[in-house]
Design a protein around this motif. Structure first.
Motif, short mmCIF file in Angstrom:
data_model
loop_
_atom_site.label_atom_id
_atom_site.label_comp_id
_atom_site.label_asym_id
_atom_site.label_seq_id
_atom_site.Cartn_x
_atom_site.Cartn_y
_atom_site.Cartn_z
N ALA A 68 26.73 -24.09 -16.15
CA ALA A 68 26.23 -23.29 -15.02
C ALA A 68 24.72 -23.43 -14.90
N ASP A 69 24.27 -23.76 -13.68
CA ASP A 69 22.84 -23.85 -13.42
C ASP A 69 22.24 -22.45 -13.33
N VAL A 70 23.03 -21.56 -12.75
CA VAL A 70 22.54 -20.19 -12.55
C VAL A 70 23.63 -19.21 -12.93
N LEU A 71 23.25 -18.17 -13.62
CA LEU A 71 24.13 -17.05 -13.90
C LEU A 71 23.57 -15.87 -13.12
N LEU A 72 24.28 -15.46 -12.10
CA LEU A 72 23.84 -14.33 -11.29
C LEU A 72 24.58 -13.11 -11.81
N ALA A 73 23.88 -12.30 -12.61
CA ALA A 73 24.58 -11.23 -13.31
C ALA A 73 24.20 -9.88 -12.72
N PHE A 74 25.22 -9.11 -12.35
CA PHE A 74 24.96 -7.81 -11.74
C PHE A 74 24.87 -6.71 -12.79
N GLU A 75 24.99 -7.12 -14.05
CA GLU A 75 25.02 -6.12 -15.12
C GLU A 75 24.63 -6.82 -16.41
N PRO A 76 23.76 -6.20 -17.25
CA PRO A 76 23.25 -6.89 -18.44
C PRO A 76 24.33 -7.39 -19.41
N ALA A 77 25.29 -6.53 -19.78
CA ALA A 77 26.30 -6.97 -20.76
C ALA A 77 27.16 -8.08 -20.18
N GLU A 78 27.39 -8.05 -18.87
CA GLU A 78 28.21 -9.10 -18.25
C GLU A 78 27.48 -10.44 -18.30
N ALA A 79 26.15 -10.40 -18.21
CA ALA A 79 25.36 -11.63 -18.35
C ALA A 79 25.59 -12.21 -19.74
N VAL A 80 25.53 -11.37 -20.75
CA VAL A 80 25.70 -11.84 -22.13
C VAL A 80 27.13 -12.35 -22.34
N ARG A 81 28.09 -11.61 -21.79
CA ARG A 81 29.50 -11.99 -21.95
C ARG A 81 29.75 -13.41 -21.43
N ASN A 82 29.00 -13.81 -20.40
CA ASN A 82 29.24 -15.11 -19.77
C ASN A 82 28.21 -16.17 -20.12
N LEU A 83 27.40 -15.87 -21.11
CA LEU A 83 26.29 -16.77 -21.45
C LEU A 83 26.73 -18.17 -21.85
N ALA A 84 27.93 -18.27 -22.42
CA ALA A 84 28.42 -19.58 -22.86
C ALA A 84 28.53 -20.57 -21.70
N TYR A 85 28.64 -20.05 -20.49
CA TYR A 85 28.76 -20.95 -19.33
C TYR A 85 27.43 -21.59 -18.95
N LEU A 86 26.33 -20.98 -19.40
CA LEU A 86 25.01 -21.42 -18.94
C LEU A 86 24.60 -22.75 -19.57
N LYS A 87 23.96 -23.58 -18.74
CA LYS A 87 23.34 -24.82 -19.23
C LYS A 87 22.18 -24.48 -20.13
N GLN A 88 21.79 -25.43 -20.98
CA GLN A 88 20.63 -25.19 -21.85
C GLN A 88 19.40 -24.80 -21.02
N ASP A 89 19.18 -25.51 -19.90
CA ASP A 89 17.99 -25.20 -19.10
C ASP A 89 18.34 -24.36 -17.86
N GLY A 90 19.49 -23.70 -17.91
CA GLY A 90 19.88 -22.85 -16.79
C GLY A 90 19.13 -21.54 -16.79
N ILE A 91 19.34 -20.77 -15.74
CA ILE A 91 18.59 -19.51 -15.63
C ILE A 91 19.55 -18.34 -15.38
N VAL A 92 19.19 -17.20 -15.97
CA VAL A 92 19.96 -15.98 -15.74
C VAL A 92 19.14 -15.09 -14.83
N ILE A 93 19.75 -14.64 -13.75
CA ILE A 93 19.08 -13.66 -12.91
C ILE A 93 19.92 -12.39 -13.03
N VAL A 94 19.31 -11.37 -13.62
CA VAL A 94 20.13 -10.24 -14.02
C VAL A 94 19.59 -8.91 -13.51
N ASN A 95 20.53 -8.10 -13.05
CA ASN A 95 20.20 -6.72 -12.69
C ASN A 95 20.08 -5.94 -14.00
N SER A 96 18.96 -5.28 -14.21
CA SER A 96 18.74 -4.63 -15.50
C SER A 96 19.43 -3.27 -15.61
#
Ligand code: SF4
Ligand code: SF4
Lengths: 197, 598
Positions: A68-96
């Motif tokens: 995944a190039d981008v992880l658009l996360a609407f919730e912090p724990a959900e961002a972490v739950r799906n982190l394995a999908y992220l590319k090494q140089d991908g970015i997480v945009i997360v609602n805090s």
């Protein structure tokens, strides 16, 4: 264009609208798009994801781990739950702003999202947005999905321009909410343009 | 032509419309439900669309329409095929005239099902062809082919997408107009349409002779493909093909063989694929179907090939595959270095669990709670069923002791009665499930003199699968307003000795009704009637006043997700609360009030 975008959050947060907007904007720019969404029992207050795959070379409907190039996360724990999908140089945009599990009042875990945010910052490129603050001007936090989408567009990470997405909002959102959605989206774009990960 | 971005189920629906179907019937079940909904949205011309009362009914409605030459589609999830298997087994012998395709959606995982059964096995058991699409795009064209083969060989044909194909979105190109087929009408011929042992014997022989021919025909079918070359081959099909392709797109030095028609197995095609091959990995979900076919083939043809898969322990025997799992097993098989994997988040803080729960304000919660309170201290059995109300098993309600299959709760309550006559036996069933497969169970109880309490949780919809109408809702899929079939009257007609209809949100009355019914002999029924809040979306809220003594009884007892704690104090989440009023009837100091339920 080849891009894998994962939208994740909690059922009811509006991940579906955000992913529909991304998919249709990308298609309007002439791309081949595939996507996949969580459907069924998991929707009720559960973790939900939308996988959007832009480009000819996508076969699996779901994004493979590490792509995944981008992880658009609407919730912090959900961002972490799906982190394995992220590319090494991908970015997480997360609602805090955290969403406590619906069972939290029964079994108090003390979850407040802060551990997740610290962890994300340590692990990857990350833009954090307080969607509650961002949406304060619009009278309701229900617009935060388009606002977060705006941040990703503003940061130039989705390969889509604001104009195309605005047209999609116009086309897909019921008229009485379209203006507020557009305003929230543009507020997000502005933040995305000026925030560095 | 125009492009539509649709879900796999939508692609199946549009493909069926392009094939000129005249009739579609089915019963809702994840992951298949959107097929019928899409057809009813896009249909042009006269096409009969129905949610049948259950899968068996759907199969039979379509069978006779097909005898008349009409093209028919039947949809269900895999466990629905068990219900429809009685007509299907016989229909396989009798055959059809108009093309008849049965979509039975499999659910590897399982993600929202009771079983991990494999419709390909069912096809081979019934001796009828089966198609296995690997993507929404392929499903769109393949279902049209399925109709052609059905007509060519006068046989019902199975079509089995899996959840990830059903729920994936892609663009398909459709024509602006579709029109249903012209058909001849039924031509009476009792030697053909009336199943008798002699006919079955003759047709069985015919089928066993025909199937190898279909296998030969399938050997040139465009959906069966081979890519790449080399002395190693991967045999796959359905969504597993997509996962394998995702990894193998960069490796042309291995044969990637996709079997889209697993039964009758396209032997000639497979033999050709196996030329020059020493090792085969079968990458598939559910049963080792391709693997068994290849083993048979290698055995009968004395092929010196090693075949790996589920039988040999190289592929997991249960659960679904994924692109990541494909990469993992394929790199080992091909002797590649380990594939790049995703970010390692094993050191992450403990993630909050988000288990599915009954919605805030769900009337089922109130029904379960009333029964729980009424029966406190008395030995009782609580037999659950399939639907949202299976979630009544979660803490703190903990009101589902058993759940087996559609309608089983009613009959299982009777088995508990016969093994423990002194205790109270309850069955909980939803309104849609009651119509689908609950009624015979009630007759069984009355006839055989069981003592039980039937609780119909009537929320006027088929909630879990996405709110489809059913015989009790007064609407059908042709868009007609029809007479509502009354559950009360059905039960009355059967001879249920006591029938009480209550609003579950009236706690005192509900508890009273349960106590009354439980104390009486015979078959009693309580109809808990209150609409599904996901449909009625009440715009009401409750508040907690400063009378609250923080005992947390409300939270402990009913587990409504709208009851939360903020800084250690009990509060109501105004965004979730629907004002159902259940909590206000539990609070010992009447601290909860507001916009109550009438
Ligand atoms: S009234 Fe009470 S039980 Fe009903 S939805 Fe609101 S908080 Fe939940
Ligand atoms: S049951 Fe009543 S008093 Fe007890 S915590 Fe809930 S609102 Fe407060």
């Amino acid at each position: 264009m080849n891009k894998d975008i994962l939208v994740c959050g909690v059922g009811g947060q509006g991940t579906v609208l955000a992913s529909k907007l991304i998919a249709s904007a990308a298609m309007n720019l002439g791309n081949t798009v595939h996507s996949a969404e969580t459907i069924g029992m998991a929707q009720r207050g559960g973790s939900v994801t939308s996988h959007i795959r832009i480009g000819e070379q996508a076969y699996s409907p779901m994004i493979p781990h590490g792509s995944a190039d981008v992880l658009l996360a609407f919730e912090p724990a959900e961002a972490v739950r799906n982190l394995a999908y992220l590319k090494q140089d991908g970015i997480v945009i997360v609602n805090s702003v955290p969403v406590k599990p619906v069972t939290e009042s029964l079994h108090d875990t003390g979850y407040d999202g802060s551990d997740m945010l610290t962890y994300l910052q340590k692990k990857c490129q990350c833009i954090m947005v307080d969607a509650q603050k961002l949406c304060a001007d619009f009278g309701s936090t229900r617009y935060f999905n388009v606002a977060i989408l705006g941040v990703a567009i503003g940061a130039g990470r989705l390969g889509l321009d604001a104009e195309t997405v605005l047209n999609e909002i116009e086309a897909r959102v019921p008229a009485k909410f379209a203006e507020t959605n557009k305003a929230a989206f543009l507020a997000g774009v502005k933040i995305g343009e000026t925030t560095l990960p | 032509m125009k492009k539509e971005y649709v879900m796999g189920n939508g692609a199946i629906a549009l493909g069926a419309l392009a094939a000129g179907i005249n009739l579609v019937s089915g019963y809702p079940g994840t992951p298949s439900s959107e097929i019928i909904e899409t057809i009813s949205k896009y249909k042009q011309g006269t096409i009969h669309v129905e949610w049948s009362v259950n899968e068996k009914a759907a199969m039979e409605v379509a069978a006779s329409a097909s005898y008349s030459g009409a093209r028919t589609l039947v949809t269900m999830k895999q466990v629905g095929l068990n219900v429809a298997s009685d007509p299907l087994m016989s229909l396989a012998y009798v055959g059809v005239k108009g093309g008849m395709v049965i979509v039975s959606a499999d659910d590897p995982g399982p993600i929202s099902s009771q079983t991990e059964q494999d419709t390909r096995m069912f096809a081979s058991f019934c001796r009828i062809p089966v198609f296995d699409p690997s993507s929404p795009e392929e499903a769109f064209t393949m279902i049209q082919d399925a109709f052609d083969y059905s007509e060519k060989y006068h046989t019902p044909v199975l079509f089995r997408p899996t959840t990830r194909v059903c729920h994936a979105y892609a663009s398909v190109e459709i024509s602006e107009t579709t029109s249903p087929r012209q058909y001849e009408g039924f031509i009476k011929d009792s030697g053909k349409w009336v199943i008798f042992p002699r006919l079955s014997f003759a047709n069985h022989a015919m089928i066993e002779k025909r199937n190898p021919q279909i296998g030969k025909d399938f050997s040139t079918y465009a959906g069966n493909t081979v890519e790449g070359s080399g002395n190693k081959a991967v045999f796959t099909g359905g969504i597993s093909y997509a996962y394998a392709k995702e990894y193998l797109k960069d490796y042309p030095d291995v044969k990637l063989c996709k079997i889209s028609t697993p039964y009758p197995f396209p032997e000639d095609f497979a033999l050709k694929c196996l030329e020059g091959v020493d090792e085969v990995l079968c990458f598939e979900e559910l049963s080792p179907f391709l693997e068994s076919e290849l083993l048979k083939l290698a055995g009968t043809h004395n092929l010196p090939i090693r075949i790996y898969g589920k039988i040999t322990g190289h592929i997991t025997t249960s659960g679904e595959n994924s692109a990541d799992y494909a990469a993992q097993v394929l790199h080992t098989f091909l002797g590649h270095s380990a594939p790049h994997s995703g970010m390692d988040s094993s050191d992450a803080p403990t993630l909050p669990m988000r288990p599915p729960v009954l919605c805030a304000g769900c009337p089922h919660r109130a029904s379960f709670y009333a029964v729980k309170k009424a029966m406190e201290g008395q030995k009782s059995y609580f037999c659950g069923d399939i639907g949202c109300y299976t979630l009544g098993n979660a803490m703190p309600l903990d009101m589902v002791d058993t759940c087996l299959c559609m309608g089983a709760g009613i009959t299982m309550a009777q088995g508990f009665h016969w093994t423990d006559p002194e205790s109270a036996c309850f069955a909980f069933v939803g309104d849609s499930t009651f119509f689908a497969s609950g009624m015979t169970g009630v007759v069984n109880a009355i006839y055989n003199e069981a003592d039980m309490v039937l609780c119909v949780l009537d929320n006027s919809t088929t909630a879990m699968t996405g709110h489809q109408p059913h015989p009790g809702t007064g609407r059908n899929m042709m868009g007609h307003i029809v007479e509502k079939i009354s559950i009360e009257k059905i039960l009355e007609g059967m001879g249920v000795c006591k029938i009480v209809t209550v609003d579950p949100l009236d706690f005192a009355k509900s508890v009273h009704a349960v106590k009354e019914c439980a104390s009486q002999k015979g078959v009693k029924a309580i109809i808990f009637k209150s609409p599904c809040i996901a449909i009625s979306k009440p715009d009401k809220q409750m508040q907690i006043s400063d009378k609250c003594i923080q005992c947390k009884k409300c939270i402990r007892e009913i587990g409504c997700p709208a009851l939360i704690t903020v800084d250690g104090k009990v509060a109501i989440d105004p965004g979730l609360c629907t004002g159902c009023g259940l909590c206000s009837q539990i609070c010992p100091v009447n601290a909860i009030g507001g916009d109550t339920h009438e």
